[in-house]
Structure formats: structure tokens, C-alpha cells
Design a protein around this motif. Structure first.
Motif, short mmCIF file in Angstrom:
data_model
loop_
_atom_site.label_atom_id
_atom_site.label_comp_id
_atom_site.label_asym_id
_atom_site.label_seq_id
_atom_site.Cartn_x
_atom_site.Cartn_y
_atom_site.Cartn_z
N ASN A 252 0.02 -1.32 7.08
CA ASN A 252 1.42 -1.37 7.04
C ASN A 252 2.03 -1.54 5.72
O ASN A 252 1.89 -2.82 5.32
N THR A 253 2.65 -0.91 4.99
CA THR A 253 3.33 -1.15 3.84
C THR A 253 4.29 -2.03 4.04
O THR A 253 4.91 -2.44 2.97
N GLN A 254 5.05 -2.18 5.05
CA GLN A 254 6.29 -3.16 5.18
C GLN A 254 5.59 -4.63 5.59
O GLN A 254 6.32 -5.61 5.63
N ASP A 255 4.32 -4.73 5.83
CA ASP A 255 3.63 -6.06 5.96
C ASP A 255 3.70 -6.70 4.58
O ASP A 255 3.07 -6.51 3.66
N GLN A 256 4.49 -7.87 4.52
CA GLN A 256 4.94 -8.56 3.17
C GLN A 256 3.44 -8.93 2.66
O GLN A 256 3.01 -9.05 1.39
N ARG A 257 2.43 -9.43 3.60
CA ARG A 257 1.11 -9.72 3.24
C ARG A 257 0.34 -9.00 2.42
O ARG A 257 -0.51 -9.19 1.73
N LYS A 258 0.59 -7.57 2.72
CA LYS A 258 -0.08 -6.54 2.07
C LYS A 258 0.30 -6.34 0.61
O LYS A 258 -0.31 -5.72 -0.24
N SER A 285 3.50 3.71 7.51
CA SER A 285 4.64 3.44 6.78
C SER A 285 5.85 4.13 6.99
O SER A 285 5.89 5.37 7.51
N ASN A 286 7.02 3.23 7.11
CA ASN A 286 8.43 4.13 7.55
C ASN A 286 9.19 4.03 6.43
O ASN A 286 10.31 4.56 6.17
N ALA A 287 8.53 3.57 5.07
CA ALA A 287 9.56 3.73 3.60
C ALA A 287 9.53 5.02 3.25
O ALA A 287 8.89 6.12 3.39
N SER A 288 10.82 5.11 2.46
CA SER A 288 10.83 6.42 1.84
C SER A 288 10.14 6.13 0.25
O SER A 288 10.40 5.17 -0.35
N PHE A 289 9.36 7.17 -0.31
CA PHE A 289 8.89 6.99 -1.68
C PHE A 289 9.42 7.95 -2.52
O PHE A 289 8.88 8.31 -3.82
N GLU A 290 10.46 8.33 -2.29
CA GLU A 290 11.47 9.22 -3.11
C GLU A 290 12.00 8.43 -4.47
O GLU A 290 11.82 8.90 -5.63
N THR A 291 11.97 7.00 -4.37
CA THR A 291 12.27 6.62 -5.64
C THR A 291 11.29 5.73 -6.38
O THR A 291 11.22 4.88 -7.11
N PHE A 292 9.97 5.91 -5.87
CA PHE A 292 8.80 5.24 -6.42
C PHE A 292 8.70 5.66 -7.83
O PHE A 292 9.02 6.82 -8.19
N HIS A 297 1.57 10.72 -3.14
CA HIS A 297 0.96 11.48 -1.92
C HIS A 297 0.84 10.57 -0.88
O HIS A 297 -0.23 9.74 -0.58
N TYR A 298 1.62 10.83 0.17
CA TYR A 298 1.75 9.93 1.13
C TYR A 298 0.93 10.58 2.43
O TYR A 298 1.02 11.65 2.74
N LEU A 299 -0.37 10.05 2.73
CA LEU A 299 -1.08 10.67 3.83
C LEU A 299 -1.20 10.42 5.11
O LEU A 299 -2.07 10.78 5.96
N GLY A 300 -0.37 9.39 5.36
CA GLY A 300 -0.06 8.91 6.94
C GLY A 300 -1.41 8.13 7.11
O GLY A 300 -2.15 7.46 6.31
N LYS A 301 -1.59 7.84 8.39
CA LYS A 301 -2.50 6.97 9.28
C LYS A 301 -3.91 7.83 9.23
O LYS A 301 -3.95 8.87 9.74
#
Length: 421
Positions: A252-258, A285-292, A297-301
Motif C-alpha cells: 500500500n503506497t499510502q502506508d507511511q511505514r513503506k 494505491s489510491n494516489a495519483s502519479f501525474e505529478t511524479f 507505469h502503475y501495474l496495480g495489485k
């Protein structure tokens, strides 16, 4: 032949569930009579038995999970720690299950989220069967948290828990600590940690300092996770053939521990947007990568092993900036595929990555050091020397035959001690 029964909340989900299933499979491959009991499973597999084998039992399993979370909800500090603390108030009594009755060895893995409660654990221990408990986090020796995040109360006695909305001397961390102290006295138990880091904590913790503790790593099927043809695989996955691809694989990209924020900053520091580098990300991930900073290339779960192996082979490196971790499966899997790793100096990560031999160890919580590691791997694996060393590290330490030999010796020693007693 001895019968080994693994108990795990998850079958093929999460790092702990995957690690437990891999050990079960490896023991079967080695000729052991291995079984696995899980609350529920959508995948049929040899020796894996779901406790919920009817619709009614499936509803009951979900009810136990929901009731466990509802019990904790009024006490949690905030929603960010909702699944970082397990009160183990609700669980199934499995002592009369046929597999439990038949088992010579009870092998616990990750058993929270309504599978086993403190009461059901106590009843299991009272059966007098030898117990092996593979720790996938710190929960076994804390008052309820899975990772302490710097709190050291578990070294003496948990209280004033920072995970709770109203920490107190006699809060639920105190009461769970007391329950564990009581039931551990009933058990003939050996605690196994996949990393030396977690073994060290287990030996220091007040609850477990007098319990047999040892280090045996997780295992991996190196016939499945192996190097492949990068060019062909990128073509199959429709990935650019001429780019350097950096992989982030987080549950989970939103998990701060990661540590995803440190990864993003490291990419920005390196100014990789000005080079031919892009990023692969798989996981929830629920994040947007547009500003990365670079194309993503987001491949999902990813759940299919074959697909996962392809992604590891497509990448030039994996970056694992976890702030706390035991022995991450992602590092082991990537290295088995010949993909060098970069990670922070925390938990068991420095045991997996040999600095500047098969990857790079960065200073904890330093985006600049992480950026340095990414650059170093990009510059020093042009002849695949790091890739060869990464694969060899897994073969020498985490392959099935290496790990199962250690577990079989432990099982035999526990059974021999029981006979003598």
C-alpha cells in the motif's frame, strides 16, 4: 511421520500469508506431512484447509474480523493505525478441529484479524503440543502493536500505548501484555524470527526473553523466481525497451511505514526526469502519479506469481524504503530474479542486501542516501555483476532446501524434548 499444522490468518494474501504458504509447500516438497488451517480461502491447494467450509462459517469468519475491528475502533488514536494494533479480543476456538487434534507440531504464523484470540491461543497452548511461532512482526511480544514505531515499553511492560486515543497505565496494551505473560507459561514454545533483527528484539523483550528464540529466514521457490530475458519480458508487458526501470513494490503506497514519500523525493533529487529513467509500481494505491518526477507505469495489485516474476525481471532494480520491516518478500523475490535492491538500514533489510555487493543500503529516512543508492546501482550493474550476486545470495540463504532443513531440525528437537519430558 510427524504431522505439522500451520495456522495463518491468510493463505495467499499479504507478506506473512505468502511466507507461511511457501514454507508449507516447501515442507511438502521435502517429504513432510504438512497442513495449513486458515479462516477462509478462495484458492484450493493441497493441504490447505479453510475453517470456513460453509456459507454460514464464512459469514462467521467475517463477523469475527468485523467484531475485532469494532472492538478496537473507539480506542484507536486515529484511522492511520487502525490495522497496526490487534487487540486479539475475538477469535475462533479451534482446539476440537480434527487437524489440531491430529497435529504433532502446531506452527503459528500471523494469526490476528479475528482468527485467534488471546483466549483461543491460551487453549491451544494448554493442549501441551509443541508450538513453533514464526514471527512476521513484533505483535507476539508487545501489548498489541505490530510495530512499535520507536516505543520501547515492550522491553519492560506495555502501558500508556501511543496507538490509543486515551493511553493509560492500565490500558488495553497493559491487559494484553498480562494475558500473554500468563498463557506463555503454559506453552512449550519456540519463537522463530525470519530476521536477526527481530530475533534480537525477541530476546530483549520482557515477554519472550526466557523463551527459546532463533533465526530461520523465509524461503522461496527459486525454480519459480529466476532470471529471464529482460528484452522479451518488457515487450510482453508493453514496457519501454530502452529505459532504466526502477521498481517500487509496496502492499500500500499510502502506508507511511513503506516509505513511498522518501522514494518519490529520491527520484526528484536525482533529477531522473532529465534521464532515460522511468518507474514501475505495483501494489494497492489510491494516489495519483501525474505529478511524479518521472513517468510511472502503475501495474496495480499483482496476485499471479508468473506476472510478478515478469515484473521483477523487467526492472533494473527494486527500491524498498521501508521504515520498519522484518524480512521483505519483495527484496527476496527481486534478488532471486537477478534484480539488485536498494533499501534503508532498518529491520532485516541489511541482512538481505550486502552493501555494494548485490545492492545498496541507504541511511534510514534519508532521501539523499536513497538517491545515492539508486545512482550507484544504475552505474555499477552495467555488466550484470550485481545481478549475479543478488541471485546467489538468495540461493545460499533462502532457497527451500536450506530453510526446510533448519525447520525440520527444530521440529525434531521439540518432539524429542517432549518424549524425554
Amino acid at each position: 511421520m510427524k504431522m505439522i499444522l500451520h495456522l495463518s490468518t491468510f493463505h495467499l494474501e499479504g507478506g506473512a500469508g505468502v511466507a507461511a504458504t511457501r514454507l508449507h509447500r516447501a515442507l511438502l516438497h521435502s517429504g513432510e506431512d504438512s497442513w495449513m488451517l486458515v479462516p477462509a480461502s478462495n484458492d484450493s491447494e493441497e493441504g490447505v484447509v479453510p475453517l470456513a467450509d460453509t456459507k454460514w462459517k464464512s459469514r462467521l469468519a467475517f463477523f469475527r474480523f468485523a467484531a475485532e475491528r469494532l472492538y478496537f475502533y473507539p480506542q484507536e488514536k486515529d484511522s492511520s493505525i487502525r490495522f497496526a494494533f490487534s487487540p486479539a479480543e475475538i477469535g475462533a476456538d479451534i482446539c476440537d478441529h480434527p487437524l489440531v487434534k491430529k497435529a504433532d507440531i502446531i506452527h503459528l504464523h500471523w494469526i490476528n484479524f479475528g482468527f485467534l484470540s488471546m483466549d483461543s491461543l491460551g487453549k491451544l497452548f494448554s493442549l501441551g503440543k509443541p508450538v513453533v511461532w514464526t514471527l512476521h512482526d513484533m505483535w507476539a511480544f508487545t501489548g498489541g502493536c505490530h510495530y512499535s514505531r520507536g516505543c520501547d515499553h515492550y522491553l519492560t511492560h506495555c502501558r500508556y500505548c501511543p496507538y490509543l486515543s486515551k493511553p493509560d497505565l492500565y490500558d488495553i496494551s497493559f491487559s494484553q501484555f498480562e494475558q500473554k505473560k500468563e498463557i506463555y507459561q503454559k506453552a512449550k514454545i519456540a519463537m522463530v524470527s525470519p530476521s536477526n533483527w527481530l530475533t534480537g528484539l525477541t530476546k530483549k523483550a520482557s515477554l519472550t526473553e526466557s523463551i527459546q528464540s532463533l533465526n530461520i529466514p523465509n524461503c522461496l521457490d527459486t525454480n519459480l523466481f529466476k532470471p529471464g530475458n529482460k528484452t522479451e519480458i518488457r515487450k510482453i508487458l508493453n514496457l519501454p525497451p530502452d529505459k532504466k526501470l526502477i521498481l517500487f513494490a509496496g502492499a500500500n503506497t499510502q502506508d507511511q511505514r513503506k516509505g513511498f514519500a522518501y522514494f518519490r523525493e529520491a527520484i526528484k533529487i536525482n533529477k531522473l526526469s532529465e534521464s532515460n529513467t522511468e518507474v514501475l509500481i505495483f501494489g494497492k494505491s489510491n494516489a495519483s502519479f501525474e505529478t511524479f518526477p518521472v513517468p510511472v507505469h502503475y501495474l496495480g495489485k499483482i496476485t499471479e506469481v508468473e506476472h510478478m516474476v515478469q515484473i521483477y525481471n523487467a526492472a533494473d532494480m527494486i527500491v524498498v524504503p521501508s521504515l520498519e520491516d522484518n524480512l521483505p518478500n519483495t527484496i527476496m523475490e527481486a534478488m532471486a530474479c537477478g534484480t539488485p535492491a536498494v533499501g534503508f538500514a532498518t529491520g532485516g533489510i541489511p541482512e538481505m542486501i550486502d552493501h555494494k555487493l548485490n545492492g545498496f543500503i541507504s541511511s534510514l529516512k534519508s532521501s539523499f542516501s536513497l538517491a545515492e543508492g539508486i545512482n550507484w546501482v544504475l552505474e555499477n550493474n552495467t555488466n550484470n555483476g550485481l545481478s549475479v550476486q543478488a541471485r546467489q545470495k538468495v540461493m545460499d540463504n533462502y532457497s527451500e532446501n536450506v530453510v526446510t532443513a533448519q525447520y525440520r531440525a527444530l521440529y525434531d528437537s521439540l518432539l524429542e524434548s517432549k518424549i524425554k519430558a
